[in-house]
Design a protein around this motif. Structure first.
Motif, PDB file in Angstrom:
ATOM      1  N   LEU A   1      -2.406   9.508   0.322  1.00 48.91           N
ATOM      2  CA  LEU A   1      -3.139   8.249   0.465  1.00 48.91           C
ATOM      3  C   LEU A   1      -4.072   8.323   1.668  1.00 48.91           C
ATOM      4  CD1 LEU A   1      -3.344   5.281  -0.610  1.00 48.91           C
ATOM      5  CD2 LEU A   1      -1.627   4.688   1.120  1.00 48.91           C
ATOM      6  N   ASP A   2      -3.595   8.873   2.750  1.00 48.07           N
ATOM      7  CA  ASP A   2      -4.404   8.996   3.960  1.00 48.07           C
ATOM      8  C   ASP A   2      -5.617   9.898   3.741  1.00 48.07           C
ATOM      9  OD1 ASP A   2      -4.750   8.611   6.926  1.00 48.07           O
ATOM     10  OD2 ASP A   2      -4.442  10.780   6.921  1.00 48.07           O
ATOM     11  N   SER A   3      -5.439  10.961   2.965  1.00 49.69           N
ATOM     12  CA  SER A   3      -6.527  11.916   2.735  1.00 49.69           C
ATOM     13  C   SER A   3      -7.487  11.465   1.636  1.00 49.69           C
ATOM     14  CB  SER A   3      -5.949  13.287   2.362  1.00 49.69           C
ATOM     15  OG  SER A   3      -5.313  13.238   1.091  1.00 49.69           O
ATOM     16  N   GLY A   4      -7.077  10.455   0.852  1.00 46.25           N
ATOM     17  CA  GLY A   4      -7.928   9.999  -0.239  1.00 46.25           C
ATOM     18  C   GLY A   4      -7.675  10.694  -1.558  1.00 46.25           C
ATOM     19  N   THR A   5      -6.634  11.545  -1.605  1.00 46.73           N
ATOM     20  CA  THR A   5      -6.288  12.204  -2.865  1.00 46.73           C
ATOM     21  C   THR A   5      -5.826  11.190  -3.890  1.00 46.73           C
ATOM     22  OG1 THR A   5      -5.610  14.173  -1.622  1.00 46.73           O
ATOM     23  CG2 THR A   5      -4.844  14.000  -3.901  1.00 46.73           C
ATOM     24  N   VAL A   6      -5.127  10.157  -3.413  1.00 44.70           N
ATOM     25  CA  VAL A   6      -4.725   9.042  -4.273  1.00 44.70           C
ATOM     26  C   VAL A   6      -5.202   7.754  -3.616  1.00 44.70           C
ATOM     27  CG1 VAL A   6      -2.710  10.281  -5.161  1.00 44.70           C
ATOM     28  CG2 VAL A   6      -2.443   8.737  -3.211  1.00 44.70           C
ATOM     29  N   SER A   7      -5.300   6.693  -4.407  1.00 45.38           N
ATOM     30  CA  SER A   7      -5.811   5.417  -3.891  1.00 45.38           C
ATOM     31  C   SER A   7      -4.735   4.355  -3.727  1.00 45.38           C
ATOM     32  CB  SER A   7      -6.911   4.877  -4.817  1.00 45.38           C
ATOM     33  OG  SER A   7      -7.993   5.781  -4.893  1.00 45.38           O
ATOM     34  N   VAL A   8      -3.636   4.493  -4.476  1.00 43.54           N
ATOM     35  CA  VAL A   8      -2.539   3.514  -4.443  1.00 43.54           C
ATOM     36  C   VAL A   8      -1.218   4.264  -4.375  1.00 43.54           C
ATOM     37  CG1 VAL A   8      -1.385   1.609  -5.662  1.00 43.54           C
ATOM     38  CG2 VAL A   8      -3.881   1.860  -5.810  1.00 43.54           C
ATOM     39  N   VAL A   9      -0.300   3.764  -3.559  1.00 46.01           N
ATOM     40  CA  VAL A   9       1.049   4.332  -3.471  1.00 46.01           C
ATOM     41  C   VAL A   9       2.054   3.184  -3.403  1.00 46.01           C
ATOM     42  CG1 VAL A   9       2.696   5.617  -2.048  1.00 46.01           C
ATOM     43  CG2 VAL A   9       0.382   6.499  -2.361  1.00 46.01           C
ATOM     44  N   PRO A  10       2.901   3.013  -4.429  1.00 50.00           N
ATOM     45  CA  PRO A  10       3.950   1.995  -4.341  1.00 50.00           C
ATOM     46  C   PRO A  10       5.146   2.524  -3.550  1.00 50.00           C
ATOM     47  CG  PRO A  10       4.006   3.031  -6.490  1.00 50.00           C
ATOM     48  CD  PRO A  10       2.867   3.671  -5.741  1.00 50.00           C
ATOM     49  N   GLY A  11       5.859   1.616  -2.926  1.00 47.25           N
ATOM     50  CA  GLY A  11       7.037   2.006  -2.167  1.00 47.25           C
ATOM     51  C   GLY A  11       7.916   0.803  -1.921  1.00 47.25           C
TER      52      GLY A  11
END
Length: 254
Positions: free
Chosen positions: A41-51
């Protein structure tokens, strides 16, 4: 748009749920499995991360004393790295650690509340399935002994029934809790840190419609639904199909 997850089936299910929510609002979203979703998420590889709110809070602000769902969410939001934002959390769906005892123990203690365990702290023996993380080391004023580990839930609950342990760690959204044990209720004020589902996303990357899509999950998902979907996945169901079927039965924006 990529929604990030580890290979764990339970977190994959959550990622598929948020991806399906985005697709229901017209965004071409897919799930991407990565070693470390927060780094992605920090690098921009993904845009959303649920947790889960409590786990995320401990990741960004270890040692926080926040316990209730609202306190944990506020503290988590305040600890997020620059460039990361949080959507709405699921007020009716949680997956936090919980302690189970036998019915005989609950009767002897005169209560089915977690406060009863605190009152009987001396001499406690506590079991957990090997490899389970994010377990509290204390409940209220009761500092717990090191857990006795078991290879699986069956062995742990068998030990509980035989009296080899006093209490067993499970979770409020676990699917393998036997009907003959008592899960102690954590009432207000909470003794165990809240673990509600929350989506993190890259700030200023999602448009208003996309933020609305992930936020609306919070209004429809409850713990019973989470347990049911987890059970389907545990029985071999495809996480994407399970998430999409649930969303079809609980459409957003209604």
């Amino acid at each position: 748009m990529a929604v990030g997850t580890t290979a764990d089936p339970e977190t994959t299910l959550l990622a598929q749920l948020y991806a399906a929510a985005l697709r229901s609002y017209g965004t071409g979203a897919h799930v991407e499995t990565v070693p470390d979703p927060l780094t992605a998420l920090d690098s921009g590889t993904v845009s959303v991360v649920p947790g889960f709110t409590g786990r995320l809070l401990q990741t960004f602000a270890s040692g926080s004393a926040a316990r209730s769902d609202a306190q944990v969410y506020r503290a988590m939001v305040g600890a997020l790295p620059e460039g990361v934002a949080a959507g709405d959390y699921t007020t009716s769906a949680e997956g936090k650690p919980a302690l189970a005892v036998t019915d005989a123990t609950a009767t002897a203690w005169g209560s089915r509340d977690l406060t009863a365990l605190v009152r009987h702290c001396a001499g406690l023996t506590v079991g957990a399935v090997a490899g389970v993380s994010w377990l509290p080391t204390a409940v209220g004023t009761c500092t717990l002994p090191p857990v006795r580990e078991f290879p699986d839930e069956k062995a742990m609950f068998d030990a509980l029934r035989k009296g080899a342990i006093t209490a067993a760690w499970t979770g409020t959204a676990d699917t393998g809790v036997p009907v003959d044990v008592v899960v102690l209720a954590d009432r207000k004020p909470a003794l165990v840190q809240a673990e509600n589902i929350v989506p993190l996303f890259r700030r200023n990357e999602l448009d208003q419609q996309q933020v609305r899509a992930i936020n609306e999950v919070a209004g429809v998902l409850d713990t019973g639904s989470l347990v049911d979907m987890r059970r389907q996945v545990a029985e071999g169901g495809d996480p994407r199909s399970v998430a999409e079927n649930w969303l079809s039965a609980h459409p957003l924006g209604r």
